[in-house]
Design a protein around this motif. Sequence first.
Motif, PDB file in Angstrom:
ATOM      1  N   SER A  43       0.864  -1.183   0.000  1.00  0.00           N
ATOM      2  CA  SER A  43       0.000   0.000   0.000  1.00  0.00           C
ATOM      3  C   SER A  43       0.897   1.228   0.000  1.00  0.00           C
ATOM      4  O   SER A  43       1.679   1.417   0.935  1.00  0.00           O
ATOM      5  N   TRP A  44       0.796   2.010  -1.051  1.00  0.00           N
ATOM      6  CA  TRP A  44       1.588   3.231  -1.173  1.00  0.00           C
ATOM      7  C   TRP A  44       0.673   4.398  -1.480  1.00  0.00           C
ATOM      8  O   TRP A  44      -0.449   4.220  -1.942  1.00  0.00           O
ATOM      9  N   ASN A  45       1.193   5.582  -1.234  1.00  0.00           N
ATOM     10  CA  ASN A  45       0.520   6.797  -1.666  1.00  0.00           C
ATOM     11  C   ASN A  45       1.229   7.309  -2.909  1.00  0.00           C
ATOM     12  O   ASN A  45       2.447   7.452  -2.916  1.00  0.00           O
ATOM     13  N   VAL A  46       0.454   7.561  -3.945  1.00  0.00           N
ATOM     14  CA  VAL A  46       1.002   8.057  -5.198  1.00  0.00           C
ATOM     15  C   VAL A  46       0.526   9.497  -5.374  1.00  0.00           C
ATOM     16  O   VAL A  46      -0.674   9.778  -5.286  1.00  0.00           O
ATOM     17  N   VAL A  47       1.475  10.398  -5.613  1.00  0.00           N
ATOM     18  CA  VAL A  47       1.151  11.800  -5.825  1.00  0.00           C
ATOM     19  C   VAL A  47       1.228  12.091  -7.320  1.00  0.00           C
ATOM     20  O   VAL A  47       2.283  11.953  -7.936  1.00  0.00           O
ATOM     21  N   VAL A  48       0.086  12.479  -7.883  1.00  0.00           N
ATOM     22  CA  VAL A  48       0.009  12.798  -9.305  1.00  0.00           C
ATOM     23  C   VAL A  48      -0.036  14.319  -9.440  1.00  0.00           C
ATOM     24  O   VAL A  48      -0.874  14.971  -8.809  1.00  0.00           O
ATOM     25  N   PRO A  49       0.875  14.890 -10.246  1.00  0.00           N
ATOM     26  CA  PRO A  49       0.852  16.346 -10.454  1.00  0.00           C
ATOM     27  C   PRO A  49      -0.498  16.801 -11.014  1.00  0.00           C
ATOM     28  O   PRO A  49      -1.132  16.094 -11.805  1.00  0.00           O
ATOM     29  N   ALA A  50      -0.924  17.985 -10.613  1.00  0.00           N
ATOM     30  CA  ALA A  50      -2.244  18.499 -10.990  1.00  0.00           C
ATOM     31  C   ALA A  50      -2.444  18.533 -12.501  1.00  0.00           C
ATOM     32  O   ALA A  50      -3.532  18.237 -12.997  1.00  0.00           O
ATOM     33  N   VAL A  87      -2.543  15.753  -6.510  1.00  0.00           N
ATOM     34  CA  VAL A  87      -3.541  14.854  -5.929  1.00  0.00           C
ATOM     35  C   VAL A  87      -2.853  13.591  -5.416  1.00  0.00           C
ATOM     36  O   VAL A  87      -2.070  12.958  -6.126  1.00  0.00           O
ATOM     37  N   LEU A  88      -3.138  13.238  -4.158  1.00  0.00           N
ATOM     38  CA  LEU A  88      -2.567  12.060  -3.519  1.00  0.00           C
ATOM     39  C   LEU A  88      -3.592  10.928  -3.572  1.00  0.00           C
ATOM     40  O   LEU A  88      -4.720  11.096  -3.095  1.00  0.00           O
ATOM     41  N   PHE A  89      -3.185   9.804  -4.178  1.00  0.00           N
ATOM     42  CA  PHE A  89      -4.060   8.636  -4.284  1.00  0.00           C
ATOM     43  C   PHE A  89      -3.456   7.477  -3.495  1.00  0.00           C
ATOM     44  O   PHE A  89      -2.309   7.095  -3.754  1.00  0.00           O
ATOM     45  N   PRO A  90      -4.191   6.896  -2.542  1.00  0.00           N
ATOM     46  CA  PRO A  90      -3.706   5.655  -1.919  1.00  0.00           C
ATOM     47  C   PRO A  90      -3.956   4.497  -2.891  1.00  0.00           C
ATOM     48  O   PRO A  90      -5.037   4.381  -3.455  1.00  0.00           O
ATOM     49  N   VAL A  91      -2.916   3.695  -3.141  1.00  0.00           N
ATOM     50  CA  VAL A  91      -3.046   2.560  -4.052  1.00  0.00           C
ATOM     51  C   VAL A  91      -2.590   1.280  -3.364  1.00  0.00           C
ATOM     52  O   VAL A  91      -1.740   1.308  -2.472  1.00  0.00           O
ATOM     53  N   VAL A  92      -3.183   0.178  -3.774  1.00  0.00           N
ATOM     54  CA  VAL A  92      -2.779  -1.149  -3.319  1.00  0.00           C
ATOM     55  C   VAL A  92      -2.422  -1.936  -4.572  1.00  0.00           C
ATOM     56  O   VAL A  92      -3.198  -1.974  -5.531  1.00  0.00           O
ATOM     57  N   PHE A  93      -1.229  -2.544  -4.558  1.00  0.00           N
ATOM     58  CA  PHE A  93      -0.776  -3.286  -5.727  1.00  0.00           C
ATOM     59  C   PHE A  93       0.055  -4.485  -5.291  1.00  0.00           C
ATOM     60  O   PHE A  93       0.567  -4.540  -4.173  1.00  0.00           O
ATOM     61  N   ASN A  94       0.183  -5.456  -6.189  1.00  0.00           N
ATOM     62  CA  ASN A  94       1.024  -6.631  -5.966  1.00  0.00           C
ATOM     63  C   ASN A  94       2.341  -6.440  -6.696  1.00  0.00           C
ATOM     64  O   ASN A  94       2.379  -5.795  -7.750  1.00  0.00           O
ATOM     65  N   CYS A  95       3.390  -7.010  -6.135  1.00  0.00           N
ATOM     66  CA  CYS A  95       4.682  -6.955  -6.813  1.00  0.00           C
ATOM     67  C   CYS A  95       5.501  -8.191  -6.454  1.00  0.00           C
ATOM     68  O   CYS A  95       5.197  -8.905  -5.495  1.00  0.00           O
ATOM     69  N   ILE A  96       6.550  -8.414  -7.239  1.00  0.00           N
ATOM     70  CA  ILE A  96       7.499  -9.492  -7.006  1.00  0.00           C
ATOM     71  C   ILE A  96       8.706  -8.891  -6.288  1.00  0.00           C
ATOM     72  O   ILE A  96       9.216  -7.848  -6.698  1.00  0.00           O
ATOM     73  N   THR A  97       9.130  -9.552  -5.219  1.00  0.00           N
ATOM     74  CA  THR A  97      10.297  -9.090  -4.466  1.00  0.00           C
ATOM     75  C   THR A  97      11.311 -10.228  -4.348  1.00  0.00           C
ATOM     76  O   THR A  97      10.984 -11.394  -4.588  1.00  0.00           O
TER      77      THR A  97
END
Length: 182
Positions: free
Chosen positions: A8-15, A70-80
């Motif tokens: 779970s990360w927060n992604v900031v997208v420029p206006a 705009v700050l969007f909370p996102v949930v994603f899967n990844c390989i580590t």
Amino acid sequence: MYLKAELSWNVVVPAEQVYGERLLLQRSIMLQLLEDFSNRKGNSDYGYFLAPTVLERIGDGKIRQDSGDVLFPVVFNCITFRPFKGEILCGVVNKVMKYGVILSCGPIPQVFISVRKMGDYHHFHGEKQVFQNDKDSKIEMDVQVRFKVLGGKWIETESQYHVLGTLEGDYLGPIFRGESKF
């Protein structure tokens, strides 16, 4: 070991990249997530971040008052990739010293194997430093070596693991990739 993690990360997208259409907004969020992902190496919990796989959820955006972004909370899967004690891995010799060798193993830049953990290998100093055993098996620069992980520690300031390995055990040591004589 390769792991699948849900983050779970927060992604900031420029206006200026926020568009009204849903598909374009998802594209902007995904592109920013990929950029953020490529800038982070990993962490102590999950190891090295290798590749995002699935964007699970995008939360409601919150406008930042200071910038309009705009700050969007996102949930994603990844390989580590994270090394575990007792795991058998392969690495390539980067440095040979009289006290041991340093290998690189995938995203791990430093795996140290002490001369004390190299079994019957002995250091020979000459034109090029090498470790050799009684069976004429050599460990030198650019040789691929199979080793067992003794332990590892995530160094936050360097954003990388430092791993200790051993060659004590069955089928550990240099990997021969020559043509078969049979």
